[in-house]
Motif scaffolding. Sequence first.
Motif, PDB file in Angstrom:
ATOM      1  N   LEU A 121     -49.714 160.492 -77.435  1.00 39.45           N
ATOM      2  CA  LEU A 121     -48.792 159.489 -77.925  1.00 39.45           C
ATOM      3  C   LEU A 121     -47.764 160.130 -78.845  1.00 39.45           C
ATOM      4  N   SER A 122     -46.548 159.634 -78.783  1.00 37.94           N
ATOM      5  CA  SER A 122     -45.455 160.191 -79.571  1.00 37.94           C
ATOM      6  C   SER A 122     -45.146 159.284 -80.757  1.00 37.94           C
ATOM      7  N   THR A 123     -44.944 159.897 -81.929  1.00 39.92           N
ATOM      8  CA  THR A 123     -44.558 159.117 -83.099  1.00 39.92           C
ATOM      9  C   THR A 123     -43.092 158.701 -83.024  1.00 39.92           C
ATOM     10  N   LEU A 124     -42.324 159.324 -82.130  1.00 40.61           N
ATOM     11  CA  LEU A 124     -40.922 158.942 -81.950  1.00 40.61           C
ATOM     12  C   LEU A 124     -40.799 157.659 -81.132  1.00 40.61           C
ATOM     13  N   THR A 125     -41.669 157.511 -80.139  1.00 40.77           N
ATOM     14  CA  THR A 125     -41.682 156.294 -79.309  1.00 40.77           C
ATOM     15  C   THR A 125     -43.127 155.787 -79.235  1.00 40.77           C
ATOM     16  N   PRO A 126     -43.650 155.273 -80.342  1.00 45.80           N
ATOM     17  CA  PRO A 126     -45.067 154.903 -80.403  1.00 45.80           C
ATOM     18  C   PRO A 126     -45.325 153.552 -79.757  1.00 45.80           C
ATOM     19  N   PRO A 127     -46.595 153.230 -79.494  1.00 48.06           N
ATOM     20  CA  PRO A 127     -46.946 151.861 -79.097  1.00 48.06           C
ATOM     21  C   PRO A 127     -46.542 150.911 -80.216  1.00 48.06           C
ATOM     22  N   MET A 128     -45.926 149.804 -79.855  1.00 50.95           N
ATOM     23  CA  MET A 128     -45.400 148.861 -80.846  1.00 50.95           C
ATOM     24  C   MET A 128     -46.163 147.544 -80.803  1.00 50.95           C
ATOM     25  N   LEU A 129     -46.232 146.891 -81.955  1.00 44.68           N
ATOM     26  CA  LEU A 129     -46.787 145.548 -82.031  1.00 44.68           C
ATOM     27  C   LEU A 129     -45.619 144.566 -81.978  1.00 44.68           C
ATOM     28  N   LEU A 130     -45.625 143.700 -80.977  1.00 44.87           N
ATOM     29  CA  LEU A 130     -44.562 142.721 -80.771  1.00 44.87           C
ATOM     30  C   LEU A 130     -45.050 141.348 -81.192  1.00 44.87           C
ATOM     31  N   ASP A 132     -44.712 137.108 -81.959  1.00 48.11           N
ATOM     32  CA  ASP A 132     -44.308 135.963 -81.145  1.00 48.11           C
ATOM     33  C   ASP A 132     -42.835 135.624 -81.317  1.00 48.11           C
ATOM     34  N   ASP A 133     -42.259 135.966 -82.474  1.00 44.18           N
ATOM     35  CA  ASP A 133     -40.845 135.672 -82.715  1.00 44.18           C
ATOM     36  C   ASP A 133     -39.947 136.889 -82.520  1.00 44.18           C
ATOM     37  N   GLY A 134     -40.479 137.958 -81.877  1.00 42.54           N
ATOM     38  CA  GLY A 134     -39.656 139.085 -81.486  1.00 42.54           C
ATOM     39  C   GLY A 134     -39.598 140.255 -82.446  1.00 42.54           C
ATOM     40  N   ARG A 135     -40.327 140.211 -83.561  1.00 42.99           N
ATOM     41  CA  ARG A 135     -40.351 141.357 -84.467  1.00 42.99           C
ATOM     42  C   ARG A 135     -41.193 142.489 -83.882  1.00 42.99           C
ATOM     43  N   LEU A 136     -40.828 143.716 -84.212  1.00 46.06           N
ATOM     44  CA  LEU A 136     -41.556 144.891 -83.740  1.00 46.06           C
ATOM     45  C   LEU A 136     -42.082 145.682 -84.933  1.00 46.06           C
ATOM     46  N   TYR A 137     -43.335 146.108 -84.847  1.00 47.19           N
ATOM     47  CA  TYR A 137     -43.949 146.902 -85.899  1.00 47.19           C
ATOM     48  C   TYR A 137     -44.473 148.215 -85.313  1.00 47.19           C
ATOM     49  N   ARG A 138     -44.153 149.297 -86.008  1.00 48.28           N
ATOM     50  CA  ARG A 138     -44.695 150.609 -85.651  1.00 48.28           C
ATOM     51  C   ARG A 138     -46.080 150.776 -86.273  1.00 48.28           C
ATOM     52  N   PRO A 139     -46.886 151.677 -85.743  1.00 56.40           N
ATOM     53  CA  PRO A 139     -48.166 151.970 -86.413  1.00 56.40           C
ATOM     54  C   PRO A 139     -47.914 152.394 -87.859  1.00 56.40           C
ATOM     55  N   THR A 140     -48.790 151.980 -88.762  1.00 58.20           N
ATOM     56  CA  THR A 140     -48.577 152.270 -90.169  1.00 58.20           C
ATOM     57  C   THR A 140     -48.617 153.772 -90.457  1.00 58.20           C
ATOM     58  N   ASP A 141     -47.777 154.207 -91.400  1.00 57.40           N
ATOM     59  CA  ASP A 141     -47.810 155.610 -91.810  1.00 57.40           C
ATOM     60  C   ASP A 141     -48.758 155.822 -92.993  1.00 57.40           C
ATOM     61  N   LYS A 142     -49.467 154.757 -93.385  1.00 59.48           N
ATOM     62  CA  LYS A 142     -50.458 154.898 -94.461  1.00 59.48           C
ATOM     63  C   LYS A 142     -51.753 155.533 -93.960  1.00 59.48           C
ATOM     64  N   VAL A 143     -51.956 155.513 -92.645  1.00 60.67           N
ATOM     65  CA  VAL A 143     -53.188 156.040 -92.054  1.00 60.67           C
ATOM     66  C   VAL A 143     -52.875 157.342 -91.335  1.00 60.67           C
ATOM     67  N   SER A 144     -53.647 158.371 -91.599  1.00 61.60           N
ATOM     68  CA  SER A 144     -53.445 159.668 -90.958  1.00 61.60           C
ATOM     69  C   SER A 144     -53.636 159.563 -89.442  1.00 61.60           C
ATOM     70  N   ASN A 181     -46.342 152.379 -74.184  1.00 59.43           N
ATOM     71  CA  ASN A 181     -45.532 153.169 -73.239  1.00 59.43           C
ATOM     72  C   ASN A 181     -45.562 154.650 -73.612  1.00 59.43           C
ATOM     73  N   PRO A 182     -46.646 155.343 -73.300  1.00 54.74           N
ATOM     74  CA  PRO A 182     -46.726 156.770 -73.623  1.00 54.74           C
ATOM     75  C   PRO A 182     -45.655 157.556 -72.896  1.00 54.74           C
ATOM     76  N   ASP A 183     -45.212 158.645 -73.519  1.00 55.59           N
ATOM     77  CA  ASP A 183     -44.144 159.468 -72.949  1.00 55.59           C
ATOM     78  C   ASP A 183     -44.709 160.348 -71.839  1.00 55.59           C
ATOM     79  N   THR A 184     -44.727 159.802 -70.599  1.00 56.34           N
ATOM     80  CA  THR A 184     -45.223 160.571 -69.459  1.00 56.34           C
ATOM     81  C   THR A 184     -44.110 161.363 -68.780  1.00 56.34           C
ATOM     82  N   GLY A 185     -42.888 161.326 -69.340  1.00 57.84           N
ATOM     83  CA  GLY A 185     -41.758 162.048 -68.740  1.00 57.84           C
ATOM     84  C   GLY A 185     -41.478 163.375 -69.391  1.00 57.84           C
ATOM     85  N   GLY A 186     -42.377 163.842 -70.257  1.00 61.11           N
ATOM     86  CA  GLY A 186     -42.187 165.145 -70.870  1.00 61.11           C
ATOM     87  C   GLY A 186     -41.050 165.195 -71.869  1.00 61.11           C
TER      88      GLY A 186
END
Length: 225
Positions: A121-130, A132-144, A181-186
Motif C-alpha cells: 500500500l502507498s501512503t501517497l494514494t492510500p485506502p480512504m474512508l469515504l 456518507d456526505d462525501g468527506r474523505l479521510y486518510r489513515p491516521t498518521d498517529k499510528v506507525s 485501490n492499491p497501486d498495482t501499476g508500479g
Amino acid sequence: MALAQAESRTSRRAAAGRPRRRGLGRRLAAGVVGILLAAAAVYAQQKFAMSFEQRTSFLTYKGRIGETVATNRFSVKVVSVSAARAVDTKDFSNKVLKVGTSHLFLLLNVSATTARAPVRLSTLTPPMLLTDDGRLYRPTDKVSDTLTLFNKWLQPGFWSSGLLVYEVPKDAVPGARLVFNPDTGGGLVDSLAPEAEIDLGLSGDAGSRLISQAEDYHTLVGTSR
C-alpha cells in the motif's frame, strides 16, 4: 499597320504565358469545404472522445463488509470494524506508546491479495474512508505503519491481513465506506486502475452502536504479524 499587328501578337503571347487566376466562385467553394471538414473533425472529437472525468475515473467494484470484492488486479475483504479512543503506536526506537484522540479511531481489519505482482500500500494514494456526505479521510498518521496493513506485502495467491486505522469525528461513522485501490501499476498513473468501495455496514443503529461501544484502549501490538 504592321507595327500595330506586331504589338497585338506580342500582347497575346504575354497574356497566354501568365497563369490564369482561379475564379472567385472556385475559391469560395474551396473555403467552404475546408470549413466543413474542420467542423466535422471537431464534432467527431467531441462526440467520440471520452471526457476528462471518464478518462481519469477509476473502475469501481462495490461490496459489503464480510464479502470478498474481486477486481481484475486485486481482491479485498473487510473482515471486521471496531472503534477505540486510544491505540498503540511506535516511536523511532521501536518503543510501543499509547496514543489517544478526542474523536474516534476506526479500526478496519482488512485482508487483500493481488492477481499478478506483489505490491505494498502507498501512503501517497492510500485506502480512504469515504463518509456518507462525501468527506474523505486518510489513515491516521498517529499510528506507525509498522502496526498496520501498510507493513505487509500483498502477494498473488496469498491473503495478507492487517489493520487500517482512521481518526474521525463521530458524525463520520454512520454510512462510512472503505475505498481501496492499491497501486498495482508500479507507480504509473493508470486511468483504468480498479478500486473497491466497501460498505462497512454502519448505517442507522449499527453506527450508533459502534460509537457507544468504542473501547477506551485497543492494543495494536502483534496484530500486524
